[in-house]
Design an enzyme around this catalytic site. Structure first.
Site, mmCIF file in Angstrom:
data_model
loop_
_atom_site.group_PDB
_atom_site.id
_atom_site.type_symbol
_atom_site.label_atom_id
_atom_site.label_comp_id
_atom_site.label_asym_id
_atom_site.label_seq_id
_atom_site.Cartn_x
_atom_site.Cartn_y
_atom_site.Cartn_z
ATOM 1 N N ASP A 1 0.848 -1.332 -0.121
ATOM 2 C CA ASP A 1 0.041 -0.078 0.004
ATOM 3 C C ASP A 1 1.011 1.324 -0.110
ATOM 4 O OD1 ASP A 1 -1.758 2.131 0.510
ATOM 5 O OD2 ASP A 1 -3.114 1.184 2.013
ATOM 6 N N ILE A 2 1.101 1.948 -1.071
ATOM 7 C CA ILE A 2 1.843 2.802 -1.425
ATOM 8 C C ILE A 2 1.340 4.175 -1.289
ATOM 9 C CG2 ILE A 2 2.087 2.174 -3.831
ATOM 10 C CD1 ILE A 2 4.894 3.474 -3.742
ATOM 11 N N GLU A 3 1.564 4.961 -0.429
ATOM 12 C CA GLU A 3 0.865 6.272 -0.152
ATOM 13 C C GLU A 3 1.964 7.326 0.194
ATOM 14 O OE1 GLU A 3 -3.032 6.217 1.520
ATOM 15 O OE2 GLU A 3 -2.983 4.148 1.968
ATOM 16 N N ASN A 4 1.377 8.520 0.393
ATOM 17 C CA ASN A 4 2.107 9.756 1.021
ATOM 18 C C ASN A 4 3.437 10.009 0.346
ATOM 19 O OD1 ASN A 4 2.362 11.705 2.902
ATOM 20 N ND2 ASN A 4 1.224 10.342 4.673
ATOM 21 N N ASP B 1 6.206 9.927 1.504
ATOM 22 C CA ASP B 1 7.555 9.256 1.620
ATOM 23 C C ASP B 1 7.719 7.888 0.816
ATOM 24 O OD1 ASP B 1 5.390 7.994 2.912
ATOM 25 O OD2 ASP B 1 6.234 7.279 4.921
#
Length: 528
Positions: free
Chosen positions: A363-366, A368
């Site tokens: 789950d690749i978010e934000n 960073d």
């Protein structure tokens, strides 16, 4: 500068002439990775625009505290003249060799070639070449580097032949292989896998998955080892494999997997949910980083021996299974904490081994992870490695979206997945948080159409292939921005997803789906 390199013997020895050969590995970054390059502070990334030649270039993100230095060490001959050059773009871009010559340009709005010459010392066997920008001057680009001269003089020895090649798995479109490592007097740097006499893929480890094959077809594979000096071993013994036939068991990856989170909201009994709703999968959140590049639930709980492992056992005892969600919006994540794709793959492997997993979801978010080019590439590289090392493993990327489809970072993620040949099974978007009052059915369909079009463009898939690689992860009831998805709307979304044969359906979360597990029951009716 030359005298310094030659030392006290410099005036007595005439340097030998350089030969026409580029000693740098991955000089134009066409591999799509930073392979063989080392960049400080994760400041380097490979981009597709702007480039000087080919389709890729280096981007060095110089900041107020880091000049984005990228370097490579190569084998050279003593007392020998070399020429180093690079095409660069940006402010205060430097090119040089450690202990030798250097040059720079104060400003290059378009690609400009920098060139330096140097001569190695009387006993020098390696040279470290570098590029960097300057503090606070922003991102620079570099492409088509060349180190012209003869390679390390004494390494004429090729690696030994890879032994015991074997088939470890097949699908309708892929064959997974493994072999025993080669040895070399200096060191093996990688392996080339040949399919029916042509190069199919290159890897650094002793396993590979060759994709893009035709169902029900026999293929012949051999492997060759290579070292830094360019020496290549003989071909391994050939091994043959036949891809799976189309038909029979559905070869697609289809998963209905609502989120279950043990770190919040009075988690329900998973066996009760399975028995009541018929759902067979849960997306179990969240695997984060603990003390560096070490996976742990919520950065706190160990992978084994605790409530998370016992919950997984209970789900499996009830006839279900789990896919871990690695990452998420907040928390200390593995992507930024692991120093390389290889290190990150090692962290993923610990999770895979702990539970003998069939699938993993990142789950690749934000900012960073999702909005970080270096970390995006690191995650894709790591997923490619674990896919090669675990035949049959399915990989999922979950990421935010606009109501028209992926934003610029989502588009980049998809493009890089293709460029790096990461072989991602499912691209799951989160179509919510568009704003209060949004039409959640219409917005979800529109966003999914946008993703479908991007996948078709990036991978050359037809509509059916693109839909099969798509997932939808919604939010039951009210979203963070006050949008409302009712059970009726979620049923519409599920039915649309079924009618378009997409690959995955999820929602956040079972913890919020009380008291009757209504959204979970609807999701259990997803068949892809």
């Amino acid at each position: 500068m030359t005298a310094a390199l030659l030392g006290g013997l410099g005036a007595l020895i005439t340097p030998s002439a350089a030969q026409a050969a580029n000693l740098l590995s991955n000089p134009g970054f066409e591999s799509g990775t930073l392979s063989d390059w080392s960049c400080t502070g994760n400041t380097g990334s490979v981009v597709s625009n702007p480039v000087h030649g080919g389709t890729k270039a280096l981007a060095g993100a110089a900041s107020a505290t880091d000049n984005a230095r990228c370097s490579q060490t190569v084998s050279v001959q003593p007392n020998t003249a070399y020429t180093l050059s690079a095409w660069v773009r940006g402010n205060y871009v430097h090119l040089g060799v450690v202990g030798g010559a250097a040059t720079w340009t104060p400003s290059a709005s378009g690609y400009t070639q920098l060139t330096v010459s140097f001569t190695t010392g009387a006993s020098q066997r390696t040279a470290e070449v570098y590029l960097h920008g300057w503090y606070g001057q922003g991102t620079y680009h570099a492409d088509d580097l060349s180190l012209d001269g003869p390679g390390g003089g004494d390494d004429g020895e090729a690696p030994t032949t890879p032994s015991s090649p074997r088939v470890t798995g097949t699908s309708t479109t892929s064959v997974s292989l493994a072999w025993n490592a080669s040895t070399d007097n200096v060191g093996v740097t990688g392996y080339d896998v040949h399919r029916d006499g042509a190069l199919a893929t290159s890897v650094t480890g002793t396993a590979a998955t060759v994709t893009g094959l035709t169902a029900g077809t026999e293929y012949r594979f051999t492997i060759r080892a290579k070292d830094r000096a360019g020496n290549v071993s003989p071909h391994s013994p050939a091994v043959t494999a036949t891809t799976d036939e189309t038909g029979g068991e559905d070869p697609r990856f289809v998963q209905a997997a609502p989120y279950l989170y043990l770190g919040w909201g009075n988690p329900p009994s998973p066996a009760e949910v399975v028995n009541t709703t018929g759902v067979k999968w849960f997306t179990m959140a969240f695997i984060l980083a603990q003390n560096g590049c070490n996976p742990a639930w919520d950065s706190q709980r160990p992978l084994t021996g605790g409530v998370d492992e016992s919950t997984i056992q209970a789900i499996r005892a009830a006839g279900g299974d789990i896919v871990p969600s690695i990452g998420g919006w907040s928390g200390n994540k593995l992507g930024p904490n692991c120093s390389s794709a290889e290190a990150l793959a090692g962290a993923y492997q610990k999770v895979i081994d702990a539970y003998d997993l069939k699938a993993i979801d990142v789950d690749i978010e934000n900012t960073d992870e999702f909005e970080n080019a270096v970390v995006q590439d690191r995650i894709l590289g790591a997923l490619k490695i674990v896919k090669q090392n675990n035949p049959g493993l399915r990989t999922i990327l979950t990421f935010p979206t606009l109501n028209t489809g992926p934003n610029s970072w989502g588009n980049r993620l998809i493009e890089r997945a293709h460029a790096l040949d990461a072989d991602i099974d499912n691209f799951t978007i989160m179509p919510f948080n568009f704003g209060g009052g949004a039409d959640m059915y219409g917005s979800t369909v529109k966003a999914t159409h946008g993703l479908k079009n991007k996948l078709m463009s990036a991978f050359g898939w037809n509509e059916a292939q693109a839909y099969a690689h798509i997932g939808i992860s919604g939010m039951n009831d009210s979203s963070d921005t006050g949008e409302v998805t009712t059970p009726q709307i979620w049923t519409q979304i599920r039915d649309w997803a079924n009618s378009h044969d997409i690959g995955r359906l999820a929602f956040w979360s079972v913890n919020r789906d009380r008291p009757n597990w209504e959204f979970t029951s609807i999701t259990a009716g997803f068949t892809g």
